[in-house]
Design a protein around this motif. Structure first.
Motif, PDB file in Angstrom:
ATOM      1  N   PHE A  29       0.702  -1.154  -0.056  1.00  0.00           N
ATOM      2  CA  PHE A  29       0.124   0.068   0.131  1.00  0.00           C
ATOM      3  C   PHE A  29       0.872   1.171  -0.079  1.00  0.00           C
ATOM      4  CE2 PHE A  29      -3.783   2.358   2.643  1.00  0.00           C
ATOM      5  CZ  PHE A  29      -3.816   2.971   1.465  1.00  0.00           C
ATOM      6  N   THR A  30       0.836   1.700  -1.254  1.00  0.00           N
ATOM      7  CA  THR A  30       1.930   2.789  -1.256  1.00  0.00           C
ATOM      8  C   THR A  30       1.036   4.322  -1.283  1.00  0.00           C
ATOM      9  OG1 THR A  30       3.277   1.684  -2.516  1.00  0.00           O
ATOM     10  CG2 THR A  30       3.728   4.026  -2.500  1.00  0.00           C
ATOM     11  N   MET A  31       1.613   5.416  -0.374  1.00  0.00           N
ATOM     12  CA  MET A  31       0.841   6.604  -0.277  1.00  0.00           C
ATOM     13  C   MET A  31       1.889   7.557  -0.654  1.00  0.00           C
ATOM     14  SD  MET A  31      -1.067   6.614   3.087  1.00  0.00           S
ATOM     15  CE  MET A  31      -2.933   5.941   3.251  1.00  0.00           C
ATOM     16  N   ILE A  32       1.656   8.663  -1.385  1.00  0.00           N
ATOM     17  CA  ILE A  32       2.444   9.694  -1.886  1.00  0.00           C
ATOM     18  C   ILE A  32       2.162  11.156  -1.446  1.00  0.00           C
ATOM     19  CG2 ILE A  32       0.977   9.893  -3.988  1.00  0.00           C
ATOM     20  CD1 ILE A  32       3.568  10.882  -5.388  1.00  0.00           C
ATOM     21  N   LEU A  33       3.027  11.650  -0.866  1.00  0.00           N
ATOM     22  CA  LEU A  33       2.667  13.071   0.022  1.00  0.00           C
ATOM     23  C   LEU A  33       3.610  13.872  -0.531  1.00  0.00           C
ATOM     24  CD1 LEU A  33       3.182  10.386   2.584  1.00  0.00           C
ATOM     25  CD2 LEU A  33       1.557  11.917   3.391  1.00  0.00           C
ATOM     26  N   GLY A  34       3.245  15.259  -0.327  1.00  0.00           N
ATOM     27  CA  GLY A  34       3.993  16.339  -0.622  1.00  0.00           C
ATOM     28  C   GLY A  34       2.964  17.772  -0.664  1.00  0.00           C
ATOM     29  N   PRO A  35       3.787  18.770  -0.544  1.00  0.00           N
ATOM     30  CA  PRO A  35       2.760  20.088  -0.426  1.00  0.00           C
ATOM     31  C   PRO A  35       2.110  20.302  -1.909  1.00  0.00           C
ATOM     32  CG  PRO A  35       5.181  20.669  -0.621  1.00  0.00           C
ATOM     33  CD  PRO A  35       4.914  19.035  -0.700  1.00  0.00           C
ATOM     34  N   TYR A 178     -15.198   7.754   8.171  1.00  0.00           N
ATOM     35  CA  TYR A 178     -15.200   6.878   6.869  1.00  0.00           C
ATOM     36  C   TYR A 178     -13.649   7.154   6.116  1.00  0.00           C
ATOM     37  CZ  TYR A 178     -20.062   6.753   7.161  1.00  0.00           C
ATOM     38  OH  TYR A 178     -21.589   6.479   7.441  1.00  0.00           O
ATOM     39  N   GLN A 179     -12.789   7.966   6.741  1.00  0.00           N
ATOM     40  CA  GLN A 179     -11.597   7.755   6.023  1.00  0.00           C
ATOM     41  C   GLN A 179     -10.844   6.459   6.541  1.00  0.00           C
ATOM     42  OE1 GLN A 179      -9.292  11.270   7.510  1.00  0.00           O
ATOM     43  NE2 GLN A 179     -10.712  12.744   6.653  1.00  0.00           N
ATOM     44  N   HIS A 180     -11.160   6.086   7.863  1.00  0.00           N
ATOM     45  CA  HIS A 180     -10.629   4.794   8.225  1.00  0.00           C
ATOM     46  C   HIS A 180     -11.092   3.761   7.850  1.00  0.00           C
ATOM     47  CE1 HIS A 180      -7.768   6.520  11.293  1.00  0.00           C
ATOM     48  NE2 HIS A 180      -8.578   7.589  11.317  1.00  0.00           N
ATOM     49  N   GLN A 181     -12.346   3.594   7.583  1.00  0.00           N
ATOM     50  CA  GLN A 181     -13.206   2.893   6.802  1.00  0.00           C
ATOM     51  C   GLN A 181     -12.581   2.445   5.374  1.00  0.00           C
ATOM     52  OE1 GLN A 181     -17.160   3.359   5.279  1.00  0.00           O
ATOM     53  NE2 GLN A 181     -18.073   1.234   6.200  1.00  0.00           N
ATOM     54  N   ILE A 182     -12.408   3.663   4.705  1.00  0.00           N
ATOM     55  CA  ILE A 182     -12.041   3.700   3.205  1.00  0.00           C
ATOM     56  C   ILE A 182     -10.627   2.856   3.124  1.00  0.00           C
ATOM     57  CG2 ILE A 182     -11.612   4.600   1.150  1.00  0.00           C
ATOM     58  CD1 ILE A 182     -14.624   3.887   1.875  1.00  0.00           C
ATOM     59  N   LEU A 183      -9.771   3.674   4.049  1.00  0.00           N
ATOM     60  CA  LEU A 183      -8.419   3.004   4.194  1.00  0.00           C
ATOM     61  C   LEU A 183      -8.069   1.673   4.463  1.00  0.00           C
ATOM     62  CD1 LEU A 183      -6.829   6.297   5.425  1.00  0.00           C
ATOM     63  CD2 LEU A 183      -6.671   5.656   2.954  1.00  0.00           C
ATOM     64  N   ASN A 184      -8.814   1.511   5.341  1.00  0.00           N
ATOM     65  CA  ASN A 184      -9.071  -0.150   5.686  1.00  0.00           C
ATOM     66  C   ASN A 184      -9.382  -0.834   4.420  1.00  0.00           C
ATOM     67  OD1 ASN A 184      -8.110  -0.773   8.531  1.00  0.00           O
ATOM     68  ND2 ASN A 184      -9.655   0.346   9.221  1.00  0.00           N
ATOM     69  N   LEU A 185     -10.340  -0.601   3.813  1.00  0.00           N
ATOM     70  CA  LEU A 185     -10.667  -1.406   2.646  1.00  0.00           C
ATOM     71  C   LEU A 185      -9.501  -1.317   1.489  1.00  0.00           C
ATOM     72  CD1 LEU A 185     -12.634  -2.579   0.893  1.00  0.00           C
ATOM     73  CD2 LEU A 185     -13.533  -0.537   0.182  1.00  0.00           C
ATOM     74  N   SER A 187      -6.511  -0.926   2.004  1.00  0.00           N
ATOM     75  CA  SER A 187      -5.401  -1.851   2.436  1.00  0.00           C
ATOM     76  C   SER A 187      -5.428  -3.061   2.150  1.00  0.00           C
ATOM     77  CB  SER A 187      -5.136  -1.527   3.657  1.00  0.00           C
ATOM     78  OG  SER A 187      -3.794  -1.992   4.492  1.00  0.00           O
ATOM     79  N   SER A 188      -6.622  -3.528   2.316  1.00  0.00           N
ATOM     80  CA  SER A 188      -7.027  -4.982   2.296  1.00  0.00           C
ATOM     81  C   SER A 188      -6.926  -5.414   0.534  1.00  0.00           C
ATOM     82  CB  SER A 188      -8.558  -5.284   2.535  1.00  0.00           C
ATOM     83  OG  SER A 188      -9.446  -4.733   1.747  1.00  0.00           O
ATOM     84  N   LEU A 189      -7.418  -4.384  -0.298  1.00  0.00           N
ATOM     85  CA  LEU A 189      -7.047  -4.557  -1.654  1.00  0.00           C
ATOM     86  C   LEU A 189      -5.649  -4.845  -1.980  1.00  0.00           C
ATOM     87  CD1 LEU A 189      -9.558  -1.738  -3.137  1.00  0.00           C
ATOM     88  CD2 LEU A 189      -9.885  -4.308  -3.049  1.00  0.00           C
ATOM     89  N   ALA A 190      -4.644  -4.002  -1.566  1.00  0.00           N
ATOM     90  CA  ALA A 190      -3.251  -4.266  -1.749  1.00  0.00           C
ATOM     91  C   ALA A 190      -2.815  -5.482  -1.420  1.00  0.00           C
ATOM     92  CB  ALA A 190      -2.380  -3.305  -0.917  1.00  0.00           C
ATOM     93  N   SER A 191      -3.328  -6.220  -0.594  1.00  0.00           N
ATOM     94  CA  SER A 191      -2.857  -7.643  -0.382  1.00  0.00           C
ATOM     95  C   SER A 191      -3.464  -8.663  -1.223  1.00  0.00           C
ATOM     96  CB  SER A 191      -3.276  -8.108   1.106  1.00  0.00           C
ATOM     97  OG  SER A 191      -4.793  -8.147   1.190  1.00  0.00           O
ATOM     98  N   GLN A 192      -4.302  -8.338  -2.209  1.00  0.00           N
ATOM     99  CA  GLN A 192      -4.801  -9.148  -3.365  1.00  0.00           C
ATOM    100  C   GLN A 192      -4.183  -8.910  -4.636  1.00  0.00           C
ATOM    101  OE1 GLN A 192      -9.239  -8.346  -3.118  1.00  0.00           O
ATOM    102  NE2 GLN A 192      -9.288  -8.258  -1.086  1.00  0.00           N
ATOM    103  N   ASN A 193      -2.910  -9.133  -4.529  1.00  0.00           N
ATOM    104  CA  ASN A 193      -2.009  -8.816  -5.772  1.00  0.00           C
ATOM    105  C   ASN A 193      -2.311  -7.906  -6.460  1.00  0.00           C
ATOM    106  OD1 ASN A 193       0.150 -10.060  -7.159  1.00  0.00           O
ATOM    107  ND2 ASN A 193      -1.205 -10.972  -8.624  1.00  0.00           N
ATOM    108  N   MET A 194      -2.360  -6.641  -5.636  1.00  0.00           N
ATOM    109  CA  MET A 194      -2.673  -5.309  -6.497  1.00  0.00           C
ATOM    110  C   MET A 194      -1.704  -4.220  -6.220  1.00  0.00           C
ATOM    111  SD  MET A 194      -6.244  -3.308  -6.309  1.00  0.00           S
ATOM    112  CE  MET A 194      -7.289  -4.820  -6.665  1.00  0.00           C
ATOM    113  N   GLN A 208      -0.021   5.443   9.661  1.00  0.00           N
ATOM    114  CA  GLN A 208      -0.776   4.338  10.489  1.00  0.00           C
ATOM    115  C   GLN A 208      -1.102   3.498   9.140  1.00  0.00           C
ATOM    116  OE1 GLN A 208      -4.433   5.848  12.037  1.00  0.00           O
ATOM    117  NE2 GLN A 208      -5.269   3.511  12.470  1.00  0.00           N
ATOM    118  N   TYR A 209      -0.998   3.510   7.787  1.00  0.00           N
ATOM    119  CA  TYR A 209      -1.715   2.607   6.921  1.00  0.00           C
ATOM    120  C   TYR A 209      -0.455   2.276   5.828  1.00  0.00           C
ATOM    121  CZ  TYR A 209      -6.485   3.040   8.528  1.00  0.00           C
ATOM    122  OH  TYR A 209      -7.315   3.280   9.542  1.00  0.00           O
TER     123      TYR A 209
END
Length: 259
Positions: A29-35, A178-185, A187-194, A208-209
């Motif tokens: 699960f890759t997140m990109i951050l920056g201003p 809902y932010q946490h609900q969606i990020l948990n979802l 995150s689970s997708l990443a584990s499915q060869n995605m 956290q995620y």
């Protein structure tokens, strides 16, 4: 695997992405951050094929992205952009069904309709199925569009191919629950060869995620690695001009940031 080699992109005299190379692996699960203006959305467009780099190349596995037929690509990758409105008068279910367009020619099958219902249920929007999309709040629209990309990448049980999911600020209009609900979802997708690539602004959510974070500044890749490796006092102060203080969460033991 997704691999980008020496990507650069400019509009006129403005260099938006400057010689960026990276590798994204399925399962992460890759997140990109920056201003604002760092080049995050532009990089997402280059990696997803929405824009073509002036220099460099993107690979999906062993195939150059530009060589993959659009009909094949539509079943391999999906993009959720920041643009939520639609110029058509569609119901919520019809918006999600757009994700199934690559899979049928004229009319959706019973299976397609079932997948739409499943995806709406996963984002908590099944009760809105018949509502006009235009009547929804910004956060509700984000969840419907997320259901659309889930429908597009829905797997058959025998499908073990790598999928690619790109989300540009998918939780910006959602409240904290809902932010946490969606990020948990997600995150689970990443584990499915995605391969999952998500733009966020909240550094604590990345801590956290995210399995991996990418930090960008003025079109350059400042760093890429685990959150603990990349999100340090020095890098955050350099990129955001704000020196944070780190604490340990008393329940999770994770690092959290206060300003």
């Amino acid at each position: 695997m997704l691999k980008a080699e020496n990507l650069s992109f400019r509009i006129g005299d403005n260099l938006l992405i400057d010689d960026v190379s990276l590798t994204l692996m399925p399962g992460e699960f890759t997140m990109i951050l920056g201003p604002n203006g760092a080049g995050k959305s532009t990089l997402l467009k280059l990696l997803s094929g929405t824009e073509t780099p002036n220099q460099g190349q993107v690979w999906y596995g062993d195939q150059p992205l530009k060589s993959i037929p659009l009909s094949t690509l539509a079943k391999k990758k999906a993009v959720l952009s920041q643009l939520l409105s639609l110029p058509f008068d569609l119901s919520v279910a019809e918006v999600v069904m757009m994700g199934r367009y690559p899979y049928f020619s004229l009319n959706p099958t019973v299976a397609d309709n079932h997948i739409v219902d499943q995806c709406l249920d996963r984002v908590g929007m099944i009760s809105f199925k018949s509502r006009p999309f235009a009547s929804l709040s910004g956060g509700e629209k984000q969840k419907v569009h997320l259901a659309r990309v889930l429908a597009q990448l829905h797997r058959q049980p025998t499908d073990q191919s790598i999928k690619y999911l790109f989300l540009d600020e998918p939780i910006s209009a959602l409240d904290i629950q809902y932010q946490h609900q969606i990020l948990n979802l997600v995150s689970s997708l990443a584990s499915q060869n995605m391969v999952v690539f998500v733009i966020v602004h909240d550094l604590n959510l990345a801590l956290q995620y995210a399995h991996k974070v990418i930090l960008m500044h003025e079109g350059h890749l400042v760093g890429m690695g685990t959150p603990d490796e990349i999100l340090t006092e020095t890098t955050i102060e350099t990129v955001f001009q704000l020196r944070p203080c780190f604490m340990t969460h008393p329940q999770t033991g994770r690092r959290v940031m206060v300003y």
